[in-house]
Write an enzyme that holds these catalytic residues in place. Sequence first.
Site, PDB file in Angstrom:
ATOM      1  N   ASP A   5     -42.537  -8.430  80.926  1.00 19.16           N
ATOM      2  CA  ASP A   5     -43.135  -8.942  82.171  1.00 19.16           C
ATOM      3  C   ASP A   5     -42.579 -10.306  82.546  1.00 19.16           C
ATOM      4  O   ASP A   5     -42.278 -10.576  83.708  1.00 19.16           O
ATOM      5  CB  ASP A   5     -44.647  -9.117  81.990  1.00 19.16           C
ATOM      6  CG  ASP A   5     -45.387  -7.814  82.039  1.00 19.16           C
ATOM      7  OD1 ASP A   5     -44.780  -6.786  81.715  1.00 19.16           O
ATOM      8  OD2 ASP A   5     -46.582  -7.835  82.399  1.00 19.16           O
TER       9      ASP A   5
ATOM     10  N   PRO B 201     -52.776  -8.042  92.380  1.00 15.10           N
ATOM     11  CA  PRO B 201     -54.091  -7.815  91.777  1.00 15.10           C
ATOM     12  C   PRO B 201     -54.088  -8.149  90.283  1.00 15.10           C
ATOM     13  O   PRO B 201     -53.100  -7.911  89.597  1.00 15.10           O
ATOM     14  CB  PRO B 201     -54.347  -6.319  91.993  1.00 15.10           C
ATOM     15  CG  PRO B 201     -53.294  -5.820  92.903  1.00 15.10           C
ATOM     16  CD  PRO B 201     -52.206  -6.835  92.982  1.00 15.10           C
TER      17      PRO B 201
ATOM     18  N   GLY C 196     -48.289  -7.228  86.577  1.00 14.21           N
ATOM     19  CA  GLY C 196     -47.720  -8.449  85.992  1.00 14.21           C
ATOM     20  C   GLY C 196     -48.221  -9.733  86.626  1.00 14.21           C
ATOM     21  O   GLY C 196     -47.477 -10.714  86.732  1.00 14.21           O
TER      22      GLY C 196
ATOM     23  N   GLY D 122     -51.660  -3.988  86.099  1.00 13.43           N
ATOM     24  CA  GLY D 122     -50.363  -3.436  85.703  1.00 13.43           C
ATOM     25  C   GLY D 122     -49.208  -3.945  86.530  1.00 13.43           C
ATOM     26  O   GLY D 122     -48.084  -3.477  86.393  1.00 13.43           O
TER      27      GLY D 122
ATOM     28  N   SER E  46     -50.399 -11.940  85.471  1.00 13.12           N
ATOM     29  CA  SER E  46     -50.475 -13.081  84.552  1.00 13.12           C
ATOM     30  C   SER E  46     -49.086 -13.635  84.259  1.00 13.12           C
ATOM     31  O   SER E  46     -48.898 -14.854  84.186  1.00 13.12           O
ATOM     32  CB  SER E  46     -51.186 -12.681  83.261  1.00 13.12           C
ATOM     33  OG  SER E  46     -50.588 -11.552  82.693  1.00 13.12           O
ATOM     34  N   ALA E  47     -48.100 -12.757  84.123  1.00 14.72           N
ATOM     35  CA  ALA E  47     -46.730 -13.223  83.876  1.00 14.72           C
ATOM     36  C   ALA E  47     -46.233 -14.028  85.072  1.00 14.72           C
ATOM     37  O   ALA E  47     -45.617 -15.089  84.911  1.00 14.72           O
ATOM     38  CB  ALA E  47     -45.804 -12.039  83.615  1.00 14.72           C
ATOM     39  N   ALA E  48     -46.524 -13.555  86.292  1.00 14.71           N
ATOM     40  CA  ALA E  48     -46.050 -14.261  87.488  1.00 14.71           C
ATOM     41  C   ALA E  48     -46.696 -15.642  87.592  1.00 14.71           C
ATOM     42  O   ALA E  48     -46.032 -16.628  87.926  1.00 14.71           O
ATOM     43  CB  ALA E  48     -46.343 -13.434  88.746  1.00 14.71           C
TER      44      ALA E  48
HETATM   45  O1  PMV Z   1     -50.519  -3.990  82.372  1.00 15.28           O
HETATM   46  P1  PMV Z   1     -49.602  -5.108  82.065  1.00 15.28           P
HETATM   47  O2  PMV Z   1     -48.940  -5.683  83.271  1.00 15.28           O
HETATM   48  O3  PMV Z   1     -50.300  -6.149  81.210  1.00 15.28           O
HETATM   49  O4  PMV Z   1     -48.381  -4.525  81.209  1.00 15.28           O
HETATM   50  C1  PMV Z   1     -48.527  -4.211  79.841  1.00 15.28           C
HETATM   51  C2  PMV Z   1     -47.276  -3.588  79.307  1.00 15.28           C
HETATM   52  C3  PMV Z   1     -47.348  -3.185  77.822  1.00 15.28           C
HETATM   53  O5  PMV Z   1     -46.091  -2.606  77.491  1.00 15.28           O
HETATM   54  C4  PMV Z   1     -48.437  -2.158  77.595  1.00 15.28           C
HETATM   55  C5  PMV Z   1     -47.600  -4.382  76.923  1.00 15.28           C
HETATM   56  C6  PMV Z   1     -46.453  -5.368  76.867  1.00 15.28           C
HETATM   57  O6  PMV Z   1     -46.714  -6.549  76.565  1.00 15.28           O
HETATM   58  O7  PMV Z   1     -45.284  -4.984  77.068  1.00 15.28           O
END
Ligand code: PMV
Length: 328
Positions: free
Chosen positions: A165, A113, A119, A117, A121-123
Amino acid sequence: MTTTSSAPGKVYLFGEHAVVYGEPAVPCAIERRASVTVTERGDDRVRVSASDLSLDGFTVEYAANGDGQPDVDVPTPLIEAAMGYVEEALAQARDAAGRPDAGFDVEIESAIPLGAGLGSSAAVAVAGIDAATRELGAALDPVDVADRAYRVEYEVQDGQASRADTFCSAMGGAVRVEGDDCATVDAPDLPFVVGYDGASHDTGELVAGVRALREEFDFAADTVEAIGDLVRRGEDALAAGDLDTLGRLMDFNHGLLSALGVSSRSLDSLVWAARDGGALGAKLTGAGGGGCIVALAEDAGVETALSLSPDCEESFRAALATEGVRAE
Ligand code: PMV
């Protein structure tokens, strides 16, 4: 030619937000992957389509050299954000391969999703860089892919990004990130259960909120440091395979994140549903505000307890993904 790569999403066992201020964090890759298929075009244009971003499908076409605005047929902020990651990932691949004018057709499929939270976008950035670089006949090892994916997040998120991430998605397994130091760590097969409230969050906004709180109150800065202490204890418990202590520390970590103002009513209610269902511990994962919680639970009842919560859109068991980015 056509080239496909996939990369996993992640949960934070411990340490989100505090990692932005140089404390350690331990994210873990999970078996929910994003897959990016890239075909080089004969011209310098880029066409991106996504069949599943937990949104309706969309298609975007624009010129590789940045002239003209992308023509987005579903202009939601989330799609615009997803496009930013794809665009920067392609720029990294062109740079790595020394092909500044390469154009691509890109297809994204993701079971992660968006903005929740896990990740996503990182994936997408990791899989996109890997696929596009290989499509251009060059190759990067996963550490280089992670570094370039971090630069993508840094650009798109206006400098508000840690390496957590992207390193986790590229390498797989459990990793430890502290500032620029990133390492994989040994971990037992952790029994994660994820609960999703159906909401999405703006990571940049939540990070800015914690920064402001930390500047206003010394005890908020102390809370960030306390999360760092907790993560160091958590690393010992992880090395020892001590799931009971890991669970207790996850509960504690959720409390500290809540004190920093990044939980929400629905995330709290999912955390309590998981605990009531017998989880060893539960916490929000990622930036917070809305999205996902992660629980540690060998007991099958936790997934059911979560799914019965009125705040739960989806709950699923998520095995630790031992493989990071990979060619498909
Ligand atoms: O919610 P996500 O997957 O974008 O994770 C953010 C994690 C943070 O620690 C809040 C920010 C970061 O870049 O580490």
